[in-house]
Design an enzyme around this catalytic site. Structure first.
Site, PDB file in Angstrom:
ATOM      1  CE  LYS A   1       3.803  -2.542   3.817  1.00  0.00           C
ATOM      2  NZ  LYS A   1       3.346  -2.513   2.412  1.00  0.00           N
TER       3      LYS A   1
ATOM      4  CB  SER B   1       2.792  -6.238   1.563  1.00  0.00           C
ATOM      5  OG  SER B   1       2.909  -4.874   1.205  1.00  0.00           O
TER       6      SER B   1
ATOM      7  CB  SER C   1       0.733  -3.492  -0.655  1.00  0.00           C
ATOM      8  OG  SER C   1       1.292  -4.684  -1.132  1.00  0.00           O
TER       9      SER C   1
END
Lengths: 486, 96, 481
Positions: free
Chosen positions: A78, A153, A177
């Protein structure tokens, strides 16, 4: 053989037997990314050259499983974890061209374990969002339905793993997330106990809540990654000193759940969609069939969790994001003088959601409001922590759906922030209390959208989470190791 | 909760150094008002006598030995600077 | 100041602690390094970095707190102070707000009216900001070498009533910090900085006047000048029927005045909150107790002991305790068996002259306390005259040689044979009948001239005191004849 369908553990086995080479694996995945990512937009940066180079170097390491448990295994990161020499954006225009001079501890540990960093994955800007629509670099599409969000996210990480662009990825979880996108994309996502994985090099959103964790297509891969990235780090003052358990062993030996006491706060689940409730009830049946005792508990403080979270997280964020001022790195929009430059840089460099949360957090911390908002929220947080403590005094685990709905449509909620925030209602309590939680797939909606549920355990009891998760996976194997057909 | 006033929004934006367009100000008045209205439920939680939980980790802060490490140095630190000169970051005029 | 006004002053002092590394990262602390050389991702606030506290900085601050008689909080909290400025890389300073490291305490200063107790509010730890340099093009250059340097902030109650008291307080604090060895206290290098809250009121009034905050007073002299100016300015405003505006004012050393900092007009709202990256600072009580037990004797206690136990005059005691090094040197000389007053005279006059001439710290002086003691004994035993001893001392101070050896090399020895001395005196007296006449006519001071002649004849090897006695006796013999 479709190499992209294999998980980390399976790849590792083939590599060790020399049935494939790291280079073949990396090339297969780069090919898959080239073919499919145009439709998903999961990658912000693909480090093709670097990955090929790492693949060549990892040839020499693949026999030493102890030292290099991930040798030759490609991993997606990420884009909120900094990578030395590899652009790291946090999904923001503010850091569009930022090349970090150091590695996040979690990334460093992956590299030291022989993993190949194949690229950086899309996300909501500064990890703020539940749909990945807040990326400055375009939304990510759910591989199970390209019209829908992958969650957020860590939407890029979830979509990439679900679509077979990478076998495993790292995400970060501040209010769900990792788990919510894992649920939306039909994969496994672990948020470890706060303090378990170093936050050093994790671009901070809300420092008292952020945790890094693995996103994978099966439980064993999650354990494999977790074992590598967890453990004490002297560079993070909030890193726990406790040695992590050998969760691979736990996963290996997990069979029945006899005697395990599992709690369900049924009253707090009323807001969930019917289909989510239905799939969740089936989870309860499965767990009972495995020998677990599933009983009802009350956790009334959960109804305040979203309100607590949307004060604490933006408050911390408003301070964490003050460093993006156009002075030392990142975007600068030159104004008439310094102050004007600050206003222009930050006003235009941040997206709408980030600005909204900075405003909210600044308000909650400002003179005259601190007690009424920030301090009050931290007191109610204590109530949530106590609810967990009380339940864990009598039970081993708590289960809940991961999200009240399956993936929603792109654009459906983006105009109404409060509705979007309420989507995090089941994931937020674990972050506020610091407890570990793992989201697992538990079937599909009639439209073919994945549904997930989560185990939550006491602080630092990841071993119990993994034991339960592995047993569930054995019983419901059909939901695991799936690659979305796109 | 009702909308925030334009002045309130502008005051917070000044503290946070955020330039806002008129349209954004109007949207934020409404949105922040709605969120703060939702948050008002914290008043009913009955937690006023509880200690705050700023952190979930129960351990004292660890400390470092006072042993120097090689610093990264000017080249590395300035590599991402929007503007630099002679080893310094350069910023527009600071009005004092 | 007009007689019917009095000033009320409170200080906030920042002390740079002399650790090797920064507060939250391992970058070296070093003065005068090239710009941004001593920096890393942590102290330049790069994305993703985290702070880890320097144990030595905490130890130093605890030492200071204990030495100032403050109560050390076994649990204190690091907090973020949020504001934007280019020298503040994270957009917040890690400091302490609620629950500082220590509270209370006091410093005693000497004033013209005797001793005065200045009470302290608190002492906390924090990190320093970087430096901004304004260039000729109107741009500013940012150097983050100093960013993250460990600081201690000491806040006083508004107990000070004159610029002189303020600077005396600063001096006393600096002395204590140096005694503890926790700060070099060099104001020119910014090791010691001070902001002041100043107000004036009519004498006898209970109500405090409106205060201003004065910043940028970077030397003891500037502290006095800035406060003098500011007090005068406020009195004048009140005299003219005006009102003092509460604001921050910057001292300008080139004009000796203070001016309003316009950019800071916007009311500050620092939005302090506990830093979530740092868990509360919890100190072990035993550790704190051990630090307290091992505190060195502090300047005031030392001075009192010199007066009471060594019977030194207060002036001597003050000079000798001005720095820990001088006091230690003096004590070592005394430990060699030299009488305190003699040791004091030699250290205060000769040793301090030498270190002043050489611009040396006494620690770097080649002369050892035991050499000085030996030298003093040689004078006491009449082996060297005072002037010889000073010469010898100068050589010892730059070479580190043994005084006996130096005296020998120089051929210094006091004529111990009284007969020889007497014959020289008689010879000089006989050769100068005119001068003898002057003595006989009552000019007593001429004896000094005779002693000078004797010393010259003997190339300084005589004990001038003895020579003087002999001259007088022999001249007196002439009286009778």
């Amino acid at each position: 053989m479709d190499l992209y369908r294999l998980g980390a553990w399976q790849l590792r086995e083939l590599l060790k037997k020399r049935e494939v080479s790291p280079l073949e694996v990396v090339k297969a995945l780069l090919q898959r990314i080239k073919e499919k990512d145009g439709r998903i937009n999961a990658f912000l940066t693909v480090d093709e050259e670097g990955a090929l180079e790492q693949a060549r170097r990892s040839e020499a390491l693949i026999q030493d499983v102890e030292q290099y448990p991930l040798a030759g295994v490609p991993v997606g990161i990420k884009d909120v974890l900094v990578t030395w020499g590899l652009r790291t954006t946090a999904g923001s225009r503010m850091l569009e061209n930022f090349v970090p001079p150091y590695d996040a501890t979690a990334v460093k540990r992956l590299k030291e374990a022989g993993a190949i960093i194949i690229g950086k994955l899309n996300m909501d800007e500064f990890a703020m969002g539940s749909s990945n629509e807040n990326s400055a670099f375009g939304p990510v599409h759910n591989p199970y339905d390209l019209q829908r969000v992958p969650g957020g996210s860590s939407g890029g990480s979830a979509a990439a793993v679900a679509a077979g662009l990478v076998p495993v990825a790292l995400g970060s979880d501040t209010g769900g997330s990792i788990r919510q996108p894992a649920a939306f994309c039909g994969i496994v996502g672990l948020k470890p106990t706060y303090g378990r994985v170093s936050r050093f090099g994790l671009i901070a959103f809300a420092s008292s809540l952020d945790q890094v964790g693995p996103m994978t297509r099966n439980v064993r891969d999650a354990a494999l990654l977790y074992r590598v990235i967890s453990g004490h780090d002297p560079a993070d003052s909030t890193s726990a000193q406790l040695p992590p358990h050998d969760v691979l062993d736990v996963v290996e030996n997990s069979q029945s759940l006899k005697g395990l006491k599992i709690a369900v706060p049924w009253k707090e689940l009323e807001g969930a969609d019917e289909i989510v409730k239905d799939r969740f009830e089936r989870v309860v049946e499965t767990l009972r069939s495995l020998g677990a005792e599933v009983g009802e508990v009350e956790m009334p403080s959960f109804r305040y969790a979203v309100a607590v979270y949307y004060i604490i997280a933006p408050s911390e964020a408003s301070s964490n994001l003050a460093r993006y001022d156009g002075v030392k790195y990142g975007l600068r929009i030159e104004g008439e003088d310094l102050v004007d430059t600050y206003f222009k840089t930050r006003g235009r460099g941040f997206g709408r959601e980030v600005k909204r949360r900075i405003m909210l957090g600044t308000y909650a911390l400002s003179a005259g409001y601190y007690d009424a908002y920030y301090l009050k929220a931290q007191r109610v947080r204590t109530l949530i922590k106590q609810d967990f403590e009380n339940v864990f005094a009598e039970h081993d685990l708590v289960i809940m759906p991961t999200s009240p709905t399956p993936a929603f449509k792109i654009g459906e909620k983006i105009q109404d922030p409060l509705t979007m925030y309420l989507n995090d209602i089941f994931t937020i309590p674990a972050n506020l209390a610091g407890v570990p939680a793992i989201s697992l797939p538990c079937g599909f909606s009639p439209e073919g959208l994945p549904v997930g549920f989560q185990f939550m355990g006491p602080l630092f009891k990841e071993d119990v989470l993994f034991a339960a998760a592995a047993a569930y996976e054995k019983a419901r194997g059909e939901y695991f190791n799936r690659v979305a057909e796109i | 909760m009702k909308e925030l006033s334009r002045e309130e929004v502008l005051k917070i934006a000044r503290l946070a150094r955020l330039e806002l367009e008129d349209k954004e100000i109007e949207t934020l008045r409404r949105e922040l008002g709605a969120i703060l209205g939702y948050v008002a439920r914290l008043g009913e939680a009955g937690a006023d006598n509880l200690d705050p939980t700023f952190q979930t980790l129960a351990k004292p802060t660890p400390m470092r030995e006072d042993e120097p490490d090689e610093p990264l140095g000017a080249d590395g630190v300035l590599a991402n600077a929007p503007r630099k000169k002679d080893g310094f970051f350069v910023v527009p005029k600071v009005i004092e | 100041m007009k007689g019917d006004y009095e000033a009320v002053i409170g200080l906030e002092i920042h002390v740079q602690m002399s650790t090797r590394t920064k507060m939250f990262c391992s970058c070296p602390v070093e003065f005068g390094a090239p710009p941004n050389q001593n920096t890393c991702p942590v102290c330049t606030g790069m994305p993703g970095v985290l702070p880890v506290i320097n144990a030595r900085a905490v130890e130093y601050a605890v030492k200071a707190a204990l030495a100032l008689g403050a109560k050390v909080n076994l649990k204190s909290v690091m907090a973020r102070k949020n504001y934007f400025y280019p020298d503040l890389p994270k957009g917040y300073q890690i400091s302490q707000y609620e629950l500082p490291l220590a509270e209370g305490g006091q410093v005693v200063i000497e004033t013209e009216n005797g001793e005065k107790v200045i009470r302290l509010v608190r002492l906390h730890i924090e990190e320093d900001a970087g430096k901004l340099i304004h260039d000729e093009k109107g741009e500013s250059l940012v150097d983050l070498n100093r960013a993250g340097t460990p600081l201690m902030e000491i806040v006083t109650m508004p107990d000070l009533s004159s610029p002189q008291e303020a600077s005396a307080f600063m001096r006393e604090v600096r002395k204590i910090m140096r005694y503890l060895g926790i700060s070099e206290g060099d104001m020119e290098k910014g090791h010691l900085r001070c902001d002041a809250n100043v107000s004036v009121r009519r004498r006898g009034e209970a109500q405090l006047g409106t205060k201003t905050e004065v910043k940028n007073m970077n030397s003891f002299r500037f502290v006095e000048k800035a406060l003098e100016y500011e007090i005068r300015r406020q009195v004048q405003i009140l005299e003219e029927g005006g009102e003092v505006v509460q604001e921050t004012r910057l001292f300008d050393p080139s004009t000796g005045t203070t001016r309003s900092m316009r950019s800071k007009e916007e009311a500050h709202d620092y939005r302090y909150f506990p830093d979530p990256d740092l868990i509360p600072l919890v100190l072990d009580k035993n550790w704190v107790d051990r630090i307290e037990e091992n505190l060195p004797e502090l300047p005031r206690a030392k001075k009192e002991r010199y007066i009471k136990e060594l019977n030194l005059p207060p002036y001597d005691a003050g000079v000798l305790t001005e720095t820990k090094e001088i006091a230690e040197f003096f004590e070592k000389v005394v430990a060699e068996g030299v009488s305190p007053k003699k040791a004091s005279n030699w250290v205060m006059v000769e040793v301090m002259r030498i270190i002043k001439e050489k611009e040396l710290n006494i620690r770097h002086l080649a002369l050892s306390p035991s050499s000085l003691a030996k030298l003093i004994r040689m004078v006491e035993e009449g082996k060297l005259t005072g002037n010889m001893a000073k010469d010898v001392l100068d050589v010892c101070a730059s070479t580190g040689k043994d005084p006996e050896e130096v005296a020998q090399e120089k051929g210094y020895e006091v004529l111990s044979d009284e007969g020889e001395l007497e014959s020289v005196v008689r010879k000089i007296v006989d050769e100068h009948p005119d001068e003898v006449q002057k003595y006989l006519s009552g000019k007593d001071k001429i004896i000094g001239w005779f002693v000078g002649q004797v010393m010259r004849e003997l190339k300084g090897k005589a004990d001038p005191r003895k020579a003087g006695e002999l001259v007088r006796r022999i001249l007196n013999e002439k009286k009778g004849s």
